[in-house]
Design a protein around this motif. Structure first.
Motif, PDB file in Angstrom:
ATOM      1  N   ARG A 160       0.868  -1.174   0.000  1.00 22.35           N
ATOM      2  CA  ARG A 160       0.000   0.000   0.000  1.00 22.35           C
ATOM      3  C   ARG A 160       0.904   1.222   0.000  1.00 22.35           C
ATOM      4  O   ARG A 160       1.564   1.526   0.983  1.00 22.35           O
ATOM      5  N   TYR A 161       0.936   1.908  -1.154  1.00 24.40           N
ATOM      6  CA  TYR A 161       1.921   2.975  -1.318  1.00 24.40           C
ATOM      7  C   TYR A 161       1.276   4.252  -1.846  1.00 24.40           C
ATOM      8  O   TYR A 161       0.179   4.243  -2.391  1.00 24.40           O
ATOM      9  N   CYS A 162       1.990   5.361  -1.655  1.00 24.00           N
ATOM     10  CA  CYS A 162       1.578   6.665  -2.188  1.00 24.00           C
ATOM     11  C   CYS A 162       2.754   7.244  -2.952  1.00 24.00           C
ATOM     12  O   CYS A 162       3.858   7.364  -2.408  1.00 24.00           O
ATOM     13  N   VAL A 163       2.519   7.585  -4.208  1.00 23.35           N
ATOM     14  CA  VAL A 163       3.561   8.158  -5.055  1.00 23.35           C
ATOM     15  C   VAL A 163       3.098   9.534  -5.526  1.00 23.35           C
ATOM     16  O   VAL A 163       1.974   9.691  -6.009  1.00 23.35           O
ATOM     17  N   VAL A 164       3.960  10.530  -5.381  1.00 20.88           N
ATOM     18  CA  VAL A 164       3.696  11.878  -5.876  1.00 20.88           C
ATOM     19  C   VAL A 164       4.706  12.186  -6.965  1.00 20.88           C
ATOM     20  O   VAL A 164       5.920  12.142  -6.732  1.00 20.88           O
ATOM     21  N   VAL A 165       4.214  12.471  -8.166  1.00 23.73           N
ATOM     22  CA  VAL A 165       5.082  12.845  -9.281  1.00 23.73           C
ATOM     23  C   VAL A 165       4.826  14.325  -9.574  1.00 23.73           C
ATOM     24  O   VAL A 165       3.720  14.707  -9.971  1.00 23.73           O
ATOM     25  N   ASP A 166       5.840  15.141  -9.356  1.00 20.06           N
ATOM     26  CA  ASP A 166       5.725  16.594  -9.500  1.00 20.06           C
ATOM     27  C   ASP A 166       6.257  17.038 -10.852  1.00 20.06           C
ATOM     28  O   ASP A 166       7.110  16.372 -11.445  1.00 20.06           O
ATOM     29  N   GLU A 167       5.745  18.168 -11.340  1.00 21.11           N
ATOM     30  CA  GLU A 167       6.117  18.763 -12.642  1.00 21.11           C
ATOM     31  C   GLU A 167       5.680  17.884 -13.808  1.00 21.11           C
ATOM     32  O   GLU A 167       6.351  17.791 -14.836  1.00 21.11           O
ATOM     33  N   VAL A 168       4.525  17.251 -13.676  1.00 21.83           N
ATOM     34  CA  VAL A 168       3.957  16.474 -14.780  1.00 21.83           C
ATOM     35  C   VAL A 168       3.388  17.446 -15.809  1.00 21.83           C
ATOM     36  O   VAL A 168       2.665  18.385 -15.464  1.00 21.83           O
ATOM     37  N   THR A 169       3.709  17.241 -17.065  1.00 22.16           N
ATOM     38  CA  THR A 169       3.209  18.129 -18.119  1.00 22.16           C
ATOM     39  C   THR A 169       2.225  17.442 -19.054  1.00 22.16           C
ATOM     40  O   THR A 169       1.456  18.117 -19.735  1.00 22.16           O
ATOM     41  N   GLN A 170       2.243  16.097 -19.098  1.00 25.63           N
ATOM     42  CA  GLN A 170       1.352  15.357 -19.979  1.00 25.63           C
ATOM     43  C   GLN A 170       0.759  14.177 -19.223  1.00 25.63           C
ATOM     44  O   GLN A 170       1.481  13.503 -18.478  1.00 25.63           O
ATOM     45  N   PRO A 171      -0.536  13.913 -19.398  1.00 24.21           N
ATOM     46  CA  PRO A 171      -1.134  12.765 -18.712  1.00 24.21           C
ATOM     47  C   PRO A 171      -0.415  11.457 -18.983  1.00 24.21           C
ATOM     48  O   PRO A 171      -0.346  10.583 -18.119  1.00 24.21           O
ATOM     49  N   GLY A 172       0.145  11.320 -20.212  1.00 30.51           N
ATOM     50  CA  GLY A 172       0.821  10.079 -20.565  1.00 30.51           C
ATOM     51  C   GLY A 172       2.054   9.788 -19.728  1.00 30.51           C
ATOM     52  O   GLY A 172       2.545   8.651 -19.722  1.00 30.51           O
ATOM     53  N   GLN A 173       2.577  10.794 -19.030  1.00 33.18           N
ATOM     54  CA  GLN A 173       3.749  10.550 -18.185  1.00 33.18           C
ATOM     55  C   GLN A 173       3.416   9.720 -16.959  1.00 33.18           C
ATOM     56  O   GLN A 173       4.320   9.147 -16.334  1.00 33.18           O
ATOM     57  N   VAL A 174       2.142   9.664 -16.581  1.00 31.91           N
ATOM     58  CA  VAL A 174       1.781   8.940 -15.354  1.00 31.91           C
ATOM     59  C   VAL A 174       0.611   7.980 -15.533  1.00 31.91           C
ATOM     60  O   VAL A 174       0.358   7.166 -14.647  1.00 31.91           O
ATOM     61  N   ARG A 175      -0.109   8.069 -16.641  1.00 33.89           N
ATOM     62  CA  ARG A 175      -1.337   7.274 -16.776  1.00 33.89           C
ATOM     63  C   ARG A 175      -1.071   5.787 -16.540  1.00 33.89           C
ATOM     64  O   ARG A 175      -1.822   5.112 -15.817  1.00 33.89           O
ATOM     65  N   ALA A 176      -0.011   5.231 -17.136  1.00 35.11           N
ATOM     66  CA  ALA A 176       0.259   3.801 -17.005  1.00 35.11           C
ATOM     67  C   ALA A 176       0.758   3.416 -15.616  1.00 35.11           C
ATOM     68  O   ALA A 176       0.876   2.233 -15.313  1.00 35.11           O
ATOM     69  N   LEU A 177       1.049   4.404 -14.761  1.00 35.61           N
ATOM     70  CA  LEU A 177       1.555   4.124 -13.416  1.00 35.61           C
ATOM     71  C   LEU A 177       0.464   4.173 -12.357  1.00 35.61           C
ATOM     72  O   LEU A 177       0.751   3.993 -11.171  1.00 35.61           O
ATOM     73  N   ILE A 178      -0.772   4.451 -12.765  1.00 35.68           N
ATOM     74  CA  ILE A 178      -1.869   4.483 -11.794  1.00 35.68           C
ATOM     75  C   ILE A 178      -1.956   3.121 -11.114  1.00 35.68           C
ATOM     76  O   ILE A 178      -1.907   2.079 -11.781  1.00 35.68           O
ATOM     77  N   PRO A 179      -2.051   3.079  -9.785  1.00 37.31           N
ATOM     78  CA  PRO A 179      -2.060   1.795  -9.066  1.00 37.31           C
ATOM     79  C   PRO A 179      -3.142   0.852  -9.571  1.00 37.31           C
ATOM     80  O   PRO A 179      -4.254   1.278  -9.910  1.00 37.31           O
TER      81      PRO A 179
END
Length: 745
Positions: free
Chosen positions: A233-252
């Motif tokens: 059970r984790y929480c990840v914060v990715v700062d300075e995201v400019t495009q949804p594609g940078q994080v979409r595939a990392l959604i838990p």
């Protein structure tokens, strides 16, 4: 936590290449080693008695190996342990496209699990310390906590607004409360430019202690992240995201129920990342500090003594900095360097719009902050958005309407509206909440826009004069169109309304436009352009009366009357004095109202009959307000006579005079006579919503006074939708009160 399949295969290959040498070889046993060798042989990556082949895996002949990955009867196979990673990756890639190979790999891994304990990868959460200086954000922290259940949250706000500090504080609190097994904060370098999801996944893996030196494909980095974190059970914060594609595939992944709730990904960016709504994201916006929070931050940075000594100056500094924490910190840094300065000295420097940003850049050494907060966002704008942005430098007020900005920018209004959407996405402007219209820009942002306009050569005397002239022309033309829409039967206007064609489909649309642009219209009237002032004053009468803006009307008509008098335009002076008198009556200044109509009557001795009739009507209204009912009635009769044109239908002016006659009779207690006159007026009135509504209300009131409430119901019910359409809220309220009274009778 189990090793992901590729890592497990690496161990198996090492076991096959050097049995017993690798720790995993001891655990998985010879069966796994032999079956791994069989897979490699079938892929032509290993040959009986030969050196190891090329790691292409293309066109592999699966040969006669045992189905399901059983023992393959081959001569001894020699493998290179140094190439274990290469072998394992090739097997996994082949399994991804070949169902039979995938089944064999799955069976091999199941055998490995049964053979004994498989090494677990230890996740090492990085240390997260709270920010050293942090103020307020209680609401945003609560919003974050409420949104966490969604599994993915977007935190958005302009650069320098304090998103990073907010996330640092929130994450540190989560760590202290042991709310998650692992919390990771990752700030993408260079505002996330040129970084894809694989780069983000690889860096996150490195943060939790995974060796990332081995090359992998993009998909493999993402799969490895999910594999490593599965079961945690984790929480990840990715700062300075400019495009949804940078994080979409990392959604838990949501398929696995975890104790205490699921995992969480928070994407932090300078733009809203609205596409992530499709993934179920919740959104938290971070806005500027209000005055209290700004003062609290300044107190932390410069100390209680200086804040308490000059509280008003501190508030001025906070206001000048638009409530942006990064800029406030920069201003506090200047005060820290200049300990002998009173805060008022900095406040005075920041109040000078022409010097404001240079003070921050040079005295505070804040070029980097100004670049982050202002310059970088401007540099990213397309040409239309940049042109609209520079035009904001011409604005005299923080609040503005898109049509005004379009005129300043010399762009079509639809293009300007599209540009404003870009500026909204970058938090360079804010939009008023419905039903209000328009936008707001901070003073410091406006000063930056002015700088940009100066650099582009768009703020010189000639350019500014031309921009303001375009605004004047737009306002005058459109307010006249609004008047024509609200009063379609050509009522008396001095100067005459010159309206273009059909911007407003209804009078209500026109009145709503006037309401939104009233500050601009009043400023234009005060700008020194006499013709603009007179045309605006002549066109807002329906708005002033429908919306009951008597104070604004009193200022405007007094100003317009003075202009007309100075220029010798007697008819315009008389008309504006009459409208001034009505505004003064509504604000209980009967003396001022009488003085205004007395002067108007002196001006129109030889004027056209229509203007003389109008002045007579307003004189009658003053007499009526003073209780002189009979005198008022006679004046309204004379007004009707002046409006009458031989051989023509009843004019609008005659109907208005008849309405006033009925009102005077009713106020004098002659209710039945009032009903007769008002019924006649209603029968010949033009089809104009405002006039039709007023006549019905007057008639209903006369009927109520005559104890004929049942007959009044019909007229009030007919009046209500007309009053609604004309946005006559005060009159609508009165009609509803009368309707309730009529039903009781």
């Amino acid at each position: 936590m189990e090793l992901e399949p590729t890592l497990l295969l690496v161990g198996a290959v090492k076991a096959a290449a050097n049995a017993g040498a690798a720790e995993i070889g001891k655990k998985t046993g010879s069966v796994v080693a032999e079956r791994t060798k069989g897979l490699l042989v079938r892929m032509h990556m290993a040959r009986r008695g030969d050196d190891v082949g090329a790691a292409s895996g293309q066109g592999a002949d699966f040969g006669q190996g045992a189905a399901g990955g059983g023992h393959v009867d081959l001569e001894p196979v020699e493998l290179d342990p140094a190439r274990a990673e290469e072998y394992a990756v090739a097997i996994m890639r082949r399994a991804a496209v070949d169902p039979e190979m995938a089944r064999e790999v799955a069976d091999l891994l199941a055998t490995a699990r049964e053979a004994g304990d498989i090494p677990r990868l230890r996740v090492v959460p990085p240390v997260i310390a709270p920010p050293r200086v942090f103020v307020n954000r209680v609401g945003e922290q609560a919003d974050l906590t409420d949104a966490a259940a969604a599994g993915v949250v977007v935190v958005a706000g302009r650069p320098g607004i304090g998103k990073t500090a907010l996330m640092g504080k929130w994450l540190a609190d989560l760590v202290a409360a042991k709310a998650f097994e692992a919390c990771v904060y990752l700030e993408l370098p260079d505002r996330g430019r040129d970084m894809g999801v694989a780069d983000v996944a690889r860096e996150l893996l490195r943060r939790v202690g995974v060796d990332t030196s081995v090359p992998r494909s993009d998909a493999e980095w993402v799969a490895l992240w999910h594999s490593v974190m599965r079961g945690k059970r984790y929480c990840v914060v990715v700062d300075e995201v400019t495009q949804p594609g940078q994080v979409r595939a990392l959604i838990p992944e949501s398929g696995e129920a975890l104790p205490g709730g699921g995992s969480l990904l928070v994407a932090v960016g300078a733009e809203p990342l609205a596409e992530l709504a499709a993934e179920g994201a919740e959104f938290v916006e971070v806005g500027p500090f209000d005055a209290d929070a700004g003062v609290a931050l300044t107190r932390q940075l410069i100390g209680d003594a200086r804040v308490d000594a000059e509280p008003e100056a501190v508030e001025q500094v906070v206001e000048a900095c638009d409530g942006i924490p990064a800029v406030l910190a920069l201003a506090a840094g200047i005060l820290g360097q200049k300990r002998d300065w009173p805060v008022a000295q900095l406040a005075a420097l920041l109040a000078d719009g022409g010097r404001q940003l240079d003070v921050l850049r040079k005295r505070g050494g804040g070029r980097q902050v100004v670049d982050l907060v202002f310059d970088a966002g401007y540099a990213e704008l397309d040409s239309d958005a940049a042109q609209a942005y520079r035009a904001m430098g011409h604005l005299e007020r923080a609040d503005f309407q898109p049509g005004v900005l379009a005129a300043l920018a010399d762009l079509p209004e639809p293009v300007t509206v599209a540009a404003l959407e870009t500026l909204l996405a970058k938090y360079m402007v804010t939009e008023h909440e419905w039903p209000a219209t328009g936008y707001r820009v901070g003073d410091m942002q406006r000063n930056h826009a002015r700088e940009a306009a100066q650099r582009a050569g768009e703020f010189g005397v000639q350019a500014r004069t031309a921009a303001l002239r375009r605004v004047r022309d737009m306002l005058v033309a459109t307010v006249q169109e609004a008047d024509a829409a609200a009063s379609p039967n050509r009522p008396l206007r001095v100067p005459e309304v010159v309206a273009g064609g059909g911007r407003f489909a209804t009078g209500a649309e026109g009145l709503h436009w006037v309401d939104a642009h009233l500050p601009d219209l009043l400023a234009c009237a005060e700008s020194g352009d006499d013709d603009a002032a007179l045309r605006i004053a002549g066109s807002v009468w329906p708005y002033v009366t429908n919306y009951r803006r008597w104070d604004d009307g009193a200022w405007l008509y007094r100003h317009a009357a003075a202009l007309a008098r100075r220029t010798g335009f007697a008819e315009a002076e008389a008309r504006n004095l009459c409208e001034l008198s009505r505004c003064l009556l509504e604000t209980y200044d009967k003396v001022g109202a009488r003085a205004a109509v007395t002067r108007a009557a002196q001006l129109v001795g030889n004027a056209p009959a229509r203007l003389r009739a109008s002045v007579t009507e307003f004189v009658g209204l003053v007499e009526l307000a003073d209780g002189e009912h009979e005198k008022a009635y006679e004046l309204f009769v004379e007004c009707r006579r002046l409006h009458r044109r031989e051989g023509e239908d009843v004019t609008r002016g005659e109907v208005l005079a008849m309405e006033m006659q009925g009102r005077a009779l009713r106020w004098g207690g002659e209710f039945e006579r009032a009903v007769t006159v008002l019924e006649e007026a209603l029968g010949v009135a033009p089809d104009e919503q405002r006039l039709q509504a007023r006549l019905r209300m007057d008639l209903a009131e006369a009927l109520l006074n005559a104890n004929r409430g049942g007959e009044a119901v019909r007229y009030l019910e007919e009046a209500l939708p007309l009053l609604e359409a004309q946005r006559m809220a005060g009159d609508k309220y009165n009609a509803e009160v009368m309707l309730r009274a009529a039903h009781r009778r």
